[in-house]
Design an enzyme around this catalytic site. Structure first.
Site, mmCIF file in Angstrom:
data_model
loop_
_atom_site.group_PDB
_atom_site.id
_atom_site.type_symbol
_atom_site.label_atom_id
_atom_site.label_comp_id
_atom_site.label_asym_id
_atom_site.label_seq_id
_atom_site.Cartn_x
_atom_site.Cartn_y
_atom_site.Cartn_z
ATOM 1 N N HIS A 1 0.877 -1.178 0.000
ATOM 2 C CA HIS A 1 0.000 0.000 0.000
ATOM 3 C C HIS A 1 0.912 1.225 0.000
ATOM 4 O O HIS A 1 1.092 1.893 1.016
ATOM 5 C CB HIS A 1 -0.935 0.000 1.210
ATOM 6 C CG HIS A 1 -1.845 -1.186 1.247
ATOM 7 N ND1 HIS A 1 -2.984 -1.265 0.468
ATOM 8 C CD2 HIS A 1 -1.773 -2.352 1.922
ATOM 9 C CE1 HIS A 1 -3.585 -2.432 0.693
ATOM 10 N NE2 HIS A 1 -2.863 -3.112 1.568
ATOM 11 N N LYS B 1 -8.618 -5.708 -6.687
ATOM 12 C CA LYS B 1 -8.505 -6.101 -5.273
ATOM 13 C C LYS B 1 -9.893 -6.106 -4.667
ATOM 14 O O LYS B 1 -10.658 -5.154 -4.858
ATOM 15 C CB LYS B 1 -7.618 -5.101 -4.522
ATOM 16 C CG LYS B 1 -7.699 -5.183 -2.992
ATOM 17 C CD LYS B 1 -6.942 -6.369 -2.433
ATOM 18 C CE LYS B 1 -7.057 -6.473 -0.904
ATOM 19 N NZ LYS B 1 -6.409 -5.413 -0.172
ATOM 20 N N HIS C 1 -3.475 -12.531 2.953
ATOM 21 C CA HIS C 1 -3.482 -12.782 4.407
ATOM 22 C C HIS C 1 -3.620 -14.276 4.707
ATOM 23 O O HIS C 1 -2.779 -14.825 5.391
ATOM 24 C CB HIS C 1 -4.561 -11.972 5.151
ATOM 25 C CG HIS C 1 -4.527 -10.517 4.827
ATOM 26 N ND1 HIS C 1 -3.450 -9.729 5.113
ATOM 27 C CD2 HIS C 1 -5.417 -9.706 4.181
ATOM 28 C CE1 HIS C 1 -3.681 -8.492 4.687
ATOM 29 N NE2 HIS C 1 -4.861 -8.459 4.102
ATOM 30 N N ASP D 1 2.029 -6.342 2.978
ATOM 31 C CA ASP D 1 1.107 -5.310 3.481
ATOM 32 C C ASP D 1 1.871 -4.062 3.938
ATOM 33 O O ASP D 1 1.508 -3.422 4.929
ATOM 34 C CB ASP D 1 0.225 -5.845 4.623
ATOM 35 C CG ASP D 1 -1.221 -5.361 4.524
ATOM 36 O OD1 ASP D 1 -1.529 -4.577 3.602
ATOM 37 O OD2 ASP D 1 -2.040 -5.758 5.373
#
Ligand SMILES: [Zn+2]
Length: 424
Positions: free
Chosen positions: A85, A204, A265, A337
């Site tokens: 991100h 996403k 995840h 992440d």
């Protein structure tokens, strides 16, 4: 007339020669062959003016002029993080994030793109950004205006009303809905079309609840199988892959059955989910470094107290399930992440992956050949035809993987971004 023709002929020749001219070469004292998992000695990597590798061969006694000589270093392919991100920082967590505009987050993205490239990550897949700030950063990098990795971006992530990819911080009177919210198969299809219209390379979605969102639980399903099937079908038809945020056991399985390309995840995956991922060839992405950061620094960074409680419940389970999925032979790609923890620390995850069951080469493959395969980019291995993306470190990462936290040389597409070996 003949003179003109001759002159034309020679000018064509000059153009042809300059196009075929080599862009340059790098000599590596050692080179990690990421497919075979071994070190090659004294290799010369040549690339053309377009930044594509043309050959990899043992270096001769004399090097071509202009060769970058890394005789004492160990080279690897540029690293790839499939879950970043770039346009967010840890300080944007919780309510502080509401004060950050989309243009401001693009500026943050420019800062973080540079940090990421300097850390040796020459390609990233950015999965979720405010507005199209990641599209702007990608385009700025591609135009040569700012330094950064080769970026594949999603724009705003798709999700259900009130879900992890909505924004649940404000009460109803503010009428605030995150721009990726789409409920129902046809609304979700339309949203896929919309994000592609504005520049998304990848879609996403949020299949389950999450950690850093308000009022939901990581284990709870959000998108239904029917919605995800529609999203995957629409995205694939338009030539895009889909990455699904999924912590929850049921959501992971629904996403795989829907034909989603990667599970982000993967925290609460069970044996059936692992078997399904293997059967469908779905990549699993476990961001197992940032748990440490959230628990140590999250409160200071402004993360919601409920987020820190959720992380306490899920962090260790995710690491245990990472070990289980790897042992079972599921495909794993390296994603961290970044943004939840500070950008540029991406390589800290290698040590965690080794701590939780991988050999260094397995973790390196996750961040090179596997990540490149998931994204669909000609990178991830130092081979003719791939981008000339090369990094170098001191020491041997096959024995001591944390040396990747200290990258000293970065070449992206044949252009030097960093060379600490040249500095005297
Ligand atoms: Zn994420």
């Amino acid at each position: 007339m003949r003179k003109v023709l001759v002159a034309l002929f020679f000018s064509f020749l000059i153009v042809a020669v300059s196009q075929a001219a080599p862009g340059g070469a790098v000599r590596c004292g050692k080179l990690v062959d990421v497919r075979a998992g071994r070190l090659l000695e004294n290799q010369l990597i040549s690339f053309d003016a377009d930044g594509t590798i043309t050959s990899v061969a043992p270096a001769g006694s004399s090097l071509p002029s202009g060769t970058i000589d890394l005789a004492k270093a160990t080279c690897l392919p540029g690293l790839i993080d499939v879950h970043t991100h770039i346009t967010g920082d840890p300080s944007h967590s919780g309510y502080a994030g509401l004060g950050i505009s989309v243009p401001r987050s693009a500026v943050t993205g420019a800062k973080n793109a540079r940090l990421t490239l300097m850390a040796g990550f020459t390609t990233v897949r950015n999965v979720g950004a405010a507005g199209y700030s990641d599209v702007a950063v990608r385009d700025g990098i591609n135009a040569g205006e700012i330094p950064g990795p080769r970026m594949f971006v999603s724009g705003p992530p798709l999700g259900i009303t009130g879900g992890h990819c909505d924004d649940n911080l404000l009460p109803a009177e503010y009428h605030h809905v995150a721009e990726g919210v789409a409920d129902g198969p046809w609304a979700a299809r339309a949203k896929v079309r919309e994000v592609i219209k504005y520049g998304a390379d990848v879609i996403k979605i949020c299949a389950s609840g999450g950690v850093l969102s308000k009022g939901d639980q990581p284990g709870t399903p959000q998108y239904t199988l029917e919605e995800m099937t529609a999203i995957a079908e629409e995205a694939h038809k338009l030539g895009r892959k889909v990455a699904a945020h999924a912590h929850g056991t049921q959501s992971i399985k629904d996403a795989i059955r829907a034909g989603i390309d990667s599970i982000e995840h993967s925290s609460l995956i069970d044996d059936e989910g692992i078997a399904l991922a293997k059967q469908h060839g779905t990549y699993l992405v476990f961001d197992i470094y940032n748990d440490d950061y959230i628990l140590q620094m999250g409160e200071k960074a402004g993360m919601l107290p409920e987020s820190i409680e959720k992380e306490k419940k899920i962090g260790r389970l995710q690491r245990e399930n990472f070990r289980k999925a790897f042992k079972a032979g599921a495909k794993i790609a390296f994603g961290t992440d970044s943004g939840v923890y500070p950008h540029g620390d991406n390589a800290k995850q290698f040590g965690k992956m080794v701590e939780w069951g991988m050999k260094p080469i397995d973790a390196i493959q996750a961040a090179t050949i596997n990540a490149a395969d998931l994204i669909g980019v000609k990178a991830g291995a130092i081979e003719a035809g791939n981008f000339a993306d090369i990094i170098a470190v001191d020491g041997n990462p096959l024995e001591n993987v944390p040396v990747l936290e200290n990258v000293k040389f970065v070449l992206k597409g044949g252009a030097v971004a960093r060379n600490d070996f040249a500095a005297k």
